[in-house]
Write a protein that holds these residues in place. Structure first.
Motif, PDB file in Angstrom:
ATOM      1  N   ARG A 107       6.509 -72.935  56.991  1.00 19.31           N
ATOM      2  CA  ARG A 107       7.607 -71.651  56.736  1.00 19.31           C
ATOM      3  C   ARG A 107       8.550 -72.158  56.145  1.00 19.31           C
ATOM      4  NH1 ARG A 107       2.919 -70.442  60.174  1.00 19.31           N
ATOM      5  NH2 ARG A 107       1.516 -69.540  59.333  1.00 19.31           N
ATOM      6  N   ILE A 108       9.200 -72.425  55.857  1.00  9.07           N
ATOM      7  CA  ILE A 108      10.073 -72.516  55.525  1.00  9.07           C
ATOM      8  C   ILE A 108      11.048 -71.612  55.039  1.00  9.07           C
ATOM      9  CG2 ILE A 108      12.371 -74.444  54.370  1.00  9.07           C
ATOM     10  CD1 ILE A 108       9.956 -76.884  54.371  1.00  9.07           C
ATOM     11  N   ARG A 109      10.755 -71.068  53.755  1.00  6.57           N
ATOM     12  CA  ARG A 109      11.301 -69.845  53.256  1.00  6.57           C
ATOM     13  C   ARG A 109      11.376 -68.755  53.553  1.00  6.57           C
ATOM     14  NH1 ARG A 109       7.848 -66.098  49.867  1.00  6.57           N
ATOM     15  NH2 ARG A 109       9.698 -64.891  48.683  1.00  6.57           N
ATOM     16  N   GLU A 110      10.388 -68.518  55.195  1.00  6.81           N
ATOM     17  CA  GLU A 110      10.948 -67.726  55.841  1.00  6.81           C
ATOM     18  C   GLU A 110      12.131 -67.872  56.455  1.00  6.81           C
ATOM     19  OE1 GLU A 110       7.529 -69.564  54.481  1.00  6.81           O
ATOM     20  OE2 GLU A 110       6.610 -67.608  54.048  1.00  6.81           O
ATOM     21  N   SER A 111      11.582 -68.968  57.292  1.00  3.00           N
ATOM     22  CA  SER A 111      13.097 -69.323  58.254  1.00  3.00           C
ATOM     23  C   SER A 111      14.595 -69.233  57.710  1.00  3.00           C
ATOM     24  CB  SER A 111      12.966 -70.844  58.938  1.00  3.00           C
ATOM     25  OG  SER A 111      11.745 -71.025  59.495  1.00  3.00           O
ATOM     26  N   LEU A 112      14.105 -69.722  56.765  1.00  3.06           N
ATOM     27  CA  LEU A 112      15.495 -69.654  55.591  1.00  3.06           C
ATOM     28  C   LEU A 112      16.077 -68.298  55.666  1.00  3.06           C
ATOM     29  CD1 LEU A 112      15.361 -72.030  52.944  1.00  3.06           C
ATOM     30  CD2 LEU A 112      16.743 -72.312  55.259  1.00  3.06           C
ATOM     31  N   HIS A 113      15.211 -67.372  55.341  1.00  2.53           N
ATOM     32  CA  HIS A 113      15.785 -65.837  55.080  1.00  2.53           C
ATOM     33  C   HIS A 113      15.640 -64.950  56.375  1.00  2.53           C
ATOM     34  CE1 HIS A 113      14.442 -64.145  51.441  1.00  2.53           C
ATOM     35  NE2 HIS A 113      13.303 -65.656  50.973  1.00  2.53           N
ATOM     36  N   VAL A 114      15.277 -65.555  57.425  1.00  6.90           N
ATOM     37  CA  VAL A 114      15.449 -65.047  58.869  1.00  6.90           C
ATOM     38  C   VAL A 114      16.460 -65.506  58.999  1.00  6.90           C
ATOM     39  CG1 VAL A 114      15.135 -65.544  61.532  1.00  6.90           C
ATOM     40  CG2 VAL A 114      12.805 -64.523  59.868  1.00  6.90           C
ATOM     41  N   VAL A 115      16.870 -66.538  59.571  1.00  7.49           N
ATOM     42  CA  VAL A 115      18.471 -67.427  59.725  1.00  7.49           C
ATOM     43  C   VAL A 115      20.204 -66.958  58.764  1.00  7.49           C
ATOM     44  CG1 VAL A 115      19.854 -70.056  59.907  1.00  7.49           C
ATOM     45  CG2 VAL A 115      17.155 -69.626  60.210  1.00  7.49           C
ATOM     46  N   LYS A 116      19.508 -66.983  57.507  1.00  6.99           N
ATOM     47  CA  LYS A 116      20.286 -66.425  56.711  1.00  6.99           C
ATOM     48  C   LYS A 116      20.784 -64.915  57.107  1.00  6.99           C
ATOM     49  CE  LYS A 116      22.039 -65.986  51.820  1.00  6.99           C
ATOM     50  NZ  LYS A 116      21.930 -64.249  51.733  1.00  6.99           N
ATOM     51  N   ASN A 117      19.422 -63.997  56.993  1.00  8.13           N
ATOM     52  CA  ASN A 117      19.972 -63.142  57.358  1.00  8.13           C
ATOM     53  C   ASN A 117      21.088 -62.391  58.800  1.00  8.13           C
ATOM     54  OD1 ASN A 117      18.240 -60.844  55.158  1.00  8.13           O
ATOM     55  ND2 ASN A 117      16.958 -60.254  56.642  1.00  8.13           N
ATOM     56  N   MET A 118      20.442 -63.239  59.678  1.00 12.83           N
ATOM     57  CA  MET A 118      21.052 -62.998  60.725  1.00 12.83           C
ATOM     58  C   MET A 118      23.054 -63.439  60.707  1.00 12.83           C
ATOM     59  SD  MET A 118      19.057 -63.849  64.088  1.00 12.83           S
ATOM     60  CE  MET A 118      20.178 -63.802  65.271  1.00 12.83           C
ATOM     61  N   VAL A 119      23.211 -65.027  59.668  1.00 13.60           N
ATOM     62  CA  VAL A 119      23.513 -64.804  58.995  1.00 13.60           C
ATOM     63  C   VAL A 119      24.709 -63.947  58.630  1.00 13.60           C
ATOM     64  CG1 VAL A 119      25.926 -66.388  58.076  1.00 13.60           C
ATOM     65  CG2 VAL A 119      23.897 -67.704  59.637  1.00 13.60           C
ATOM     66  N   ASP A 120      24.243 -63.547  57.876  1.00 15.43           N
ATOM     67  CA  ASP A 120      24.876 -62.148  56.717  1.00 15.43           C
ATOM     68  C   ASP A 120      24.987 -61.123  57.789  1.00 15.43           C
ATOM     69  OD1 ASP A 120      24.537 -63.874  54.335  1.00 15.43           O
ATOM     70  OD2 ASP A 120      23.076 -62.780  53.385  1.00 15.43           O
ATOM     71  N   ALA A 121      24.503 -60.615  58.714  1.00 15.12           N
ATOM     72  CA  ALA A 121      24.776 -59.565  59.358  1.00 15.12           C
ATOM     73  C   ALA A 121      26.235 -59.604  60.296  1.00 15.12           C
ATOM     74  CB  ALA A 121      23.409 -59.451  59.726  1.00 15.12           C
ATOM     75  N   GLY A 122      26.907 -61.274  60.228  1.00 16.98           N
ATOM     76  CA  GLY A 122      27.232 -61.128  61.756  1.00 16.98           C
ATOM     77  C   GLY A 122      26.458 -61.604  62.788  1.00 16.98           C
ATOM     78  N   CYS A 123      25.416 -61.890  62.874  1.00 21.15           N
ATOM     79  CA  CYS A 123      24.348 -61.216  64.237  1.00 21.15           C
ATOM     80  C   CYS A 123      24.554 -63.377  64.402  1.00 21.15           C
ATOM     81  CB  CYS A 123      23.684 -61.746  63.733  1.00 21.15           C
ATOM     82  SG  CYS A 123      23.547 -59.599  63.517  1.00 21.15           S
ATOM     83  N   ALA A 124      24.670 -64.116  63.331  1.00 15.47           N
ATOM     84  CA  ALA A 124      24.494 -65.952  63.629  1.00 15.47           C
ATOM     85  C   ALA A 124      25.663 -66.774  62.835  1.00 15.47           C
ATOM     86  CB  ALA A 124      23.169 -66.087  63.358  1.00 15.47           C
TER      87      ALA A 124
END
Ligand SMILES: [Mn+2]
Length: 329
Positions: free
Chosen positions: A59-76
């Motif tokens: 689940r590469i695409r899903e992993s990227l969405h989860v990670v990028k969402n956190m980065v974009d929100a300032g959570c990671a």
């Protein structure tokens, strides 16, 4: 109010396991506007991802969405792994002088390594383009309050040289293009921080890795204290043949090694396919890649400002062959 960092190793497409780990760490999920989960911590803890989100796993695409969402929100934060760098190189034309077509050539071996990622994005080409643009923005090394993070190797000398010349911790597209040319600073820098140090095997010998690939070199530690033999510096799942391990390091080999002394602030790395029970490798160094995608552990270190790392601050999610109660099917 930030109250600490949860530093997470190589994900390689294990998105369901990633969600389970984030929940275990107390992160709470809500849906972002695009319908992908966004995890944030009620006490303001943040995640540092050590790179290698892509390739190999289901689940590469899903992993990227989860990670990028956190980065974009300032959570990671997320640093660039060799697999993100490879994806950039695979899709970037090389300068003529390099003698290559692509920064990362489309050889059968390289094709095979990126195939899973390209497959999973086959129906989402504009998303893949968006993630490639995002990879380009990822820091290749990161220093936060009290600790450092890099995918494979903190080489202070090369990092200082980078900061002096380029100011900052990200690389632009022309730097990636330059890295196609053997011997340039860009080539040495990208290879060192995302792949670490290695030494050639003596007498042109080759060893067959656990991953089925044959190599004429072996990965070395950049944190060995006063190493004398090849065995003292080897750091990879595949042991050296005994007659090679006992060989004394030459002067040139010693000079080629990088060191990370005990006086420096803690550094976290991924990359090295460890197995067994997660633990610090040194008081000020921990590797968080415990081979999740090979049914190992997706591993985290819960950092709260300490200068001496401790085994009881690791947390992990064991990956099994049984289907997990999946968020993503
Ligand atoms: Mn990796």
């Amino acid at each position: 109010m930030n109250s600490g960092y949860d530093i997470i190793g190589d994900i390689h497409g294990c998105a369901n396991t990633l969600c389970l780990l984030l929940e275990r760490l107390g992160y709470e999920e809500r849906m972002s506007a695009e319908g992908w989960p966004l995890f944030s911590h009620p006490q303001g803890r943040k995640v540092v991802f050590l790179g290698d989100i892509v390739d190999r796993g289901p689940r590469i695409r899903e992993s990227l969405h989860v990670v990028k969402n956190m980065v974009d929100a300032g959570c990671a934060h997320c640093v660039m792994g060799n697999h993100e760098y490879d994806a950039l190189g695979y899709t970037t034309k090389a300068p003529k002088i390099s003698g290559k077509t692509w920064v990362r050539e489309h050889t059968p071996r390289n094709n095979r390594l990126i195939a899973e990622t390209l497959n999973q994005f086959a129906s989402y080409p504009e998303e893949w383009r968006m993630f490639l643009d995002w990879f380009q923005t990822l820091p290749v090394f990161l220093e936060l309050s009290g600790f450092r993070a890099v995918h494979a190797c903190w080489d202070q000398q090369l990092i200082d040289e980078f900061v002096t010349t380029y100011d900052g911790n990200t690389v632009d597209a022309s730097f990636v293009r330059d890295s196609a040319i053997t011997g340039t600073f860009a080539a040495r820098f990208m290879d060192r921080v995302t792949r670490g140090t290695d030494l050639s095997l003596p007498d042109g010998r080759k060893i067959l890795g656990r991953d089925g690939l044959e190599r004429g070199f072996f990965r070395t530690k950049f944190w060995a204290d006063s190493p004398e033999t090849l065995e003292d510096v080897v750091f990879q799942p595949d042991p050296l043949p005994e007659d090679i391990g006992v060989q004394t390091l030459t002067r040139e080999q010693k000079l080629a090694l990088v060191s990370y002394s005990s006086e420096q602030i803690p550094v976290f790395i991924g990359h090295y396919w460890l197995d067994g029970e997660p633990r610090p490798l040194k008081d000020n160094l921990a590797c968080l890649d415990y081979s999740a995608v090979k049914y190992g552990r997706l591993t985290c270190y819960r950092y709260d400002g300490e200068t001496v790392l401790s085994a009881d601050k690791f947390a992990w999610e064991q990956v099994t062959q049984d289907p997990v109660p999946g968020r993503f099917d």
